[in-house]
Design a protein around this motif. Sequence first.
Motif, PDB file in Angstrom:
ATOM      1  N   HIS A 284       8.016  32.578  10.856  1.00 27.85           N
ATOM      2  CA  HIS A 284       8.948  33.492  10.188  1.00 27.85           C
ATOM      3  C   HIS A 284      10.256  32.734  10.032  1.00 27.85           C
ATOM      4  O   HIS A 284      10.906  32.407  11.025  1.00 27.85           O
TER       5      HIS A 284
ATOM      6  N   ASP B 188       8.089  25.394   1.033  1.00 27.46           N
ATOM      7  CA  ASP B 188       6.900  25.301   0.180  1.00 27.46           C
ATOM      8  C   ASP B 188       5.900  26.369   0.556  1.00 27.46           C
ATOM      9  O   ASP B 188       5.658  26.581   1.735  1.00 27.46           O
TER      10      ASP B 188
ATOM     11  N   TYR C 276      10.651  14.166  -2.999  1.00 22.64           N
ATOM     12  CA  TYR C 276      12.046  14.118  -2.578  1.00 22.64           C
ATOM     13  C   TYR C 276      12.516  12.664  -2.529  1.00 22.64           C
ATOM     14  O   TYR C 276      13.582  12.310  -3.070  1.00 22.64           O
TER      15      TYR C 276
ATOM     16  N   SER D  87      13.534  18.902   4.303  1.00 26.60           N
ATOM     17  CA  SER D  87      14.600  18.124   3.658  1.00 26.60           C
ATOM     18  C   SER D  87      15.164  17.076   4.617  1.00 26.60           C
ATOM     19  O   SER D  87      15.512  15.972   4.207  1.00 26.60           O
TER      20      SER D  87
ATOM     21  N   ASP E  57       3.477  21.721   9.349  1.00 26.83           N
ATOM     22  CA  ASP E  57       4.241  22.769   8.656  1.00 26.83           C
ATOM     23  C   ASP E  57       3.872  22.876   7.172  1.00 26.83           C
ATOM     24  O   ASP E  57       4.558  23.537   6.419  1.00 26.83           O
TER      25      ASP E  57
ATOM     26  N   PHE F 234       1.523  28.042   9.308  1.00 32.37           N
ATOM     27  CA  PHE F 234       1.706  26.692   9.846  1.00 32.37           C
ATOM     28  C   PHE F 234       0.412  26.308  10.556  1.00 32.37           C
ATOM     29  O   PHE F 234      -0.382  27.169  10.916  1.00 32.37           O
TER      30      PHE F 234
ATOM     31  N   THR G 189       3.973  20.801   4.537  1.00 33.45           N
ATOM     32  CA  THR G 189       5.014  20.351   3.626  1.00 33.45           C
ATOM     33  C   THR G 189       4.452  19.364   2.611  1.00 33.45           C
ATOM     34  O   THR G 189       3.810  18.396   2.993  1.00 33.45           O
TER      35      THR G 189
ATOM     36  N   TYR H 138      20.996  21.849   7.483  1.00 28.68           N
ATOM     37  CA  TYR H 138      20.673  22.878   6.480  1.00 28.68           C
ATOM     38  C   TYR H 138      20.558  24.207   7.181  1.00 28.68           C
ATOM     39  O   TYR H 138      20.253  24.272   8.370  1.00 28.68           O
ATOM     40  N   ASP H 139      20.766  25.238   6.417  1.00 25.59           N
ATOM     41  CA  ASP H 139      20.578  26.576   6.962  1.00 25.59           C
ATOM     42  C   ASP H 139      19.100  26.927   6.867  1.00 25.59           C
ATOM     43  O   ASP H 139      18.641  27.483   5.863  1.00 25.59           O
ATOM     44  N   TYR H 140      18.352  26.498   7.856  1.00 20.72           N
ATOM     45  CA  TYR H 140      16.898  26.687   7.856  1.00 20.72           C
ATOM     46  C   TYR H 140      16.494  26.849   9.306  1.00 20.72           C
ATOM     47  O   TYR H 140      16.757  25.964  10.132  1.00 20.72           O
ATOM     48  N   ALA H 141      15.903  27.963   9.658  1.00 25.96           N
ATOM     49  CA  ALA H 141      15.533  28.150  11.058  1.00 25.96           C
ATOM     50  C   ALA H 141      14.255  28.958  11.165  1.00 25.96           C
ATOM     51  O   ALA H 141      14.043  29.910  10.414  1.00 25.96           O
ATOM     52  N   ILE H 142      13.412  28.517  12.091  1.00 23.44           N
ATOM     53  CA  ILE H 142      12.210  29.305  12.363  1.00 23.44           C
ATOM     54  C   ILE H 142      12.574  30.304  13.445  1.00 23.44           C
ATOM     55  O   ILE H 142      12.938  29.927  14.557  1.00 23.44           O
ATOM     56  N   ASP H 143      12.539  31.563  13.097  1.00 25.66           N
ATOM     57  CA  ASP H 143      12.929  32.611  14.021  1.00 25.66           C
ATOM     58  C   ASP H 143      11.845  32.820  15.077  1.00 25.66           C
ATOM     59  O   ASP H 143      12.121  32.945  16.253  1.00 25.66           O
ATOM     60  N   LYS H 144      10.600  32.859  14.618  1.00 22.27           N
ATOM     61  CA  LYS H 144       9.510  33.017  15.590  1.00 22.27           C
ATOM     62  C   LYS H 144       8.171  32.652  14.969  1.00 22.27           C
ATOM     63  O   LYS H 144       8.028  32.583  13.749  1.00 22.27           O
TER      64      LYS H 144
ATOM     65  N   ARG I 285      14.035  31.722   8.258  1.00 22.14           N
ATOM     66  CA  ARG I 285      15.246  32.112   7.537  1.00 22.14           C
ATOM     67  C   ARG I 285      15.782  30.867   6.857  1.00 22.14           C
ATOM     68  O   ARG I 285      15.879  29.800   7.465  1.00 22.14           O
ATOM     69  N   ILE I 286      16.096  30.976   5.602  1.00 19.58           N
ATOM     70  CA  ILE I 286      16.561  29.806   4.868  1.00 19.58           C
ATOM     71  C   ILE I 286      17.681  30.247   3.944  1.00 19.58           C
ATOM     72  O   ILE I 286      17.625  31.329   3.350  1.00 19.58           O
ATOM     73  N   ASP I 287      18.737  29.423   3.879  1.00 23.13           N
ATOM     74  CA  ASP I 287      19.854  29.782   3.000  1.00 23.13           C
ATOM     75  C   ASP I 287      20.496  28.501   2.481  1.00 23.13           C
ATOM     76  O   ASP I 287      20.418  27.459   3.125  1.00 23.13           O
TER      77      ASP I 287
ATOM     78  N   ALA J 161      15.814  17.310  -3.421  1.00 27.48           N
ATOM     79  CA  ALA J 161      16.600  16.066  -3.366  1.00 27.48           C
ATOM     80  C   ALA J 161      17.771  16.138  -4.345  1.00 27.48           C
ATOM     81  O   ALA J 161      18.899  15.774  -4.006  1.00 27.48           O
TER      82      ALA J 161
ATOM     83  N   GLY K 152       9.977  19.308  -4.368  1.00 27.07           N
ATOM     84  CA  GLY K 152      10.510  18.186  -3.594  1.00 27.07           C
ATOM     85  C   GLY K 152      11.615  17.474  -4.351  1.00 27.07           C
ATOM     86  O   GLY K 152      12.659  17.127  -3.791  1.00 27.07           O
ATOM     87  N   ARG K 153      11.397  17.272  -5.626  1.00 21.22           N
ATOM     88  CA  ARG K 153      12.436  16.623  -6.447  1.00 21.22           C
ATOM     89  C   ARG K 153      13.711  17.453  -6.485  1.00 21.22           C
ATOM     90  O   ARG K 153      14.815  16.921  -6.390  1.00 21.22           O
TER      91      ARG K 153
ATOM     92  N   SER L 124       6.623  18.222   0.096  1.00 23.53           N
ATOM     93  CA  SER L 124       7.774  17.796  -0.690  1.00 23.53           C
ATOM     94  C   SER L 124       8.323  16.418  -0.343  1.00 23.53           C
ATOM     95  O   SER L 124       9.262  15.967  -0.970  1.00 23.53           O
TER      96      SER L 124
ATOM     97  N   TRP M 116       9.643  18.248  15.638  1.00 22.39           N
ATOM     98  CA  TRP M 116       8.995  19.380  14.963  1.00 22.39           C
ATOM     99  C   TRP M 116      10.009  20.454  14.558  1.00 22.39           C
ATOM    100  O   TRP M 116       9.682  21.362  13.833  1.00 22.39           O
TER     101      TRP M 116
END
Lengths: 318, 246
Positions: free
Chosen positions: A128, A106, B131, B96, B123, A120, B125, B210-216, A130-132, A98, A94-95, B127, B91
Amino acid sequence: MKALVFVETLKGVVREASLETINFAKILADEVIGVVVGKGVEVKGLNKLYVYEDERLLIPISKPVAEIIKEVQKKENAKFIVLPATGFGKELGGRLAAAFDAPILDDFMAYENGYFVKGFYSNKVFAHIRIDGNPVILSVRPRAFKPVEDGISPEVIKVNINLPEEYFSAKPVEIHEKSSEEVDVTEADIVVSGGRGMGSPENYHKWIIALRDAVAKATGLKVANGASRAVVDAGWVDHSHQVGQTGKTVSPLVYFAIGISGAIQHQAGMRTSKNIIAINKDPEAPIFTISDYGIVSKWEDVLPELVEKLNKIAEEKV
Amino acid sequence: MKVLVFIKRTPDTAAIVKPSPDGKDIDRTNIPFIINPYDEFAVEEAIRLKENRGAETVVMSIGGDDVKEQLRRALAMGMDRAILVKYPEYWKLNPSQIAYTIVEVARRENPDMIITGKLTIDDYTYSLAPYVAEKLGYNLITYVTKLEYLDGKVRAERETDLGSEIWEAPFPVVISAERGLNEPRLPNMRGIMMAKKKDIEELEINFPKYDYAIDKFTPPPPRKGVRLLNSVDELIKVLKEEVKIL
Ligand SMILES: Cc1cc2nc3c(=O)[nH]c(=O)nc-3n(C[C@H](O)[C@H](O)[C@H](O)COP(=O)(O)OP(=O)(O)OC[C@H]3O[C@@H](n4cnc5c(N)ncnc54)[C@H](O)[C@@H]3O)c2cc1C
Ligand SMILES: Nc1ncnc2c1ncn2[C@@H]1O[C@H](COP(=O)(O)O)[C@@H](O)[C@H]1O
């Protein structure tokens, strides 16, 4: 591509979860760089290892550790920062999210075709994802990947950073440790859990612990004792043993559920176990719906014989 | 002293959760929603601080009008004010973005203490608290099971992977609540009536991307079904031949 891995230690020994994290990082990156806090810690399978020593960090504190990682990241500019999803690793994540304005994931448990898979809603569904980003912060669920076994000894580099006292303004003043033989349920190969059906704290401490120790001796694996919330609430064992929604999530090779009904909140914490073995006197107990093997019986008629036979197997092995 | 608490609306722990037919979300029909259980500990702790030390208490969440149900419950329990940051499909926000929202509200409110749950059970989380502490430069104590207030600082018991520790930290401080911190109260009739009369302040913010997506979403892989065993010897055989640990 580079991955920066935080190598978490417990009393100077690298945690199993960290070894798994290194192995996972090798899937993402061709250069894996470790950061460790401590003296003379040996880790293999890394290209480089940044070491920082500080008496003030015998118990890890996320603020100064984050500063160390920021310092290393200035030099390395790694694409991925990978942490073990331990209590400390998740806090540190988490830190770092930021600090780097980065996306974070996580406690994921698999990586398939470019997608990260994470439980979840108490593992009732898998997402599933995707993260970038530059970087991406990831924490790896303990036991989701195999530990790194061997490999090259890394080049060791000292981190030269002056951490002012103000980074330590939140700090531990007392530590209550459990016995050093105890294994964290999330890191155990096998978890032996008991619930209200054990009848009394005395039975739990006699028989769940006897089975835990017998399984450990017979298999040579790391075994921890777990519990349902009912018995944690009753004060039989402390909360760090609780498995479930408001306890820990475990994915051991084998999960024994003894005298546990298998409420949906308990399932949340153990349904990703590889093999689930239930002992319950009620054939209708929900625990059987997610178990692989079951014995419908009072535990009194199973555990004494099972413990005795496992102890015998252990003796024959020596 | 001022305390800010972040809560999230999450499905009830006992709810049946399944992927929606197109797999892009979960099926949200017929799910009972609650305050994330760990966030409820945070609410309770803030209210005790108000009762015992006269703290001003503010609760915040993110979402659409549906989330007002949870904010009203926190008001009914005893929080002074509520803030809703508008984002109807909350949701879909990633951790972040949610943490950033708490930071934005904290910058307006300037609290001495921020409390939130150690984990959101939707989800998963962990963090948010770290954060927020990092961004605001507040002190941080996570996984707190007991909190005491001393002169200018807090003393907290926290759970670690293998035991517990006592930490101290001066204000301002961010706390993440672990189970055991307290027993959240049920709102009483008077509280519920008062909560109905209170305004919920609504805020709009610009969420960072952010580039973050739940595809399915997929159901967990099915288990193979239970095989009943009739004796300890049979179990030992299974442990040897199938599970292969002996
Ligand atoms: C918000 C929330 C969060 C929760 N989080 C958790 C959590 O994290 N973890 C968790 O575990 N629970 C959690 N719960 C509680 C959960 O709903 C159950 O109440 C709890 O798991 C029940 O514990 P148990 O199985 O030990 O007890 P019980 O449900 O009472 O089951 C005891 C079982 O033992 C069997 N039994 C009795 N005698 C014997 C015998 N002699 N031999 C063999 N079997 C016997 C019975 O048939 C029964 O199935 C949560 C609940 C809520 C509302
Ligand atoms: N944690 C919660 N958050 C929001 N609403 C709740 C929560 N728990 C119960 N409710 C709702 O509050 C009302 C009273 O619930 P209870 O106090 O549990 O009888 C019911 O309409 C519940 O659906």
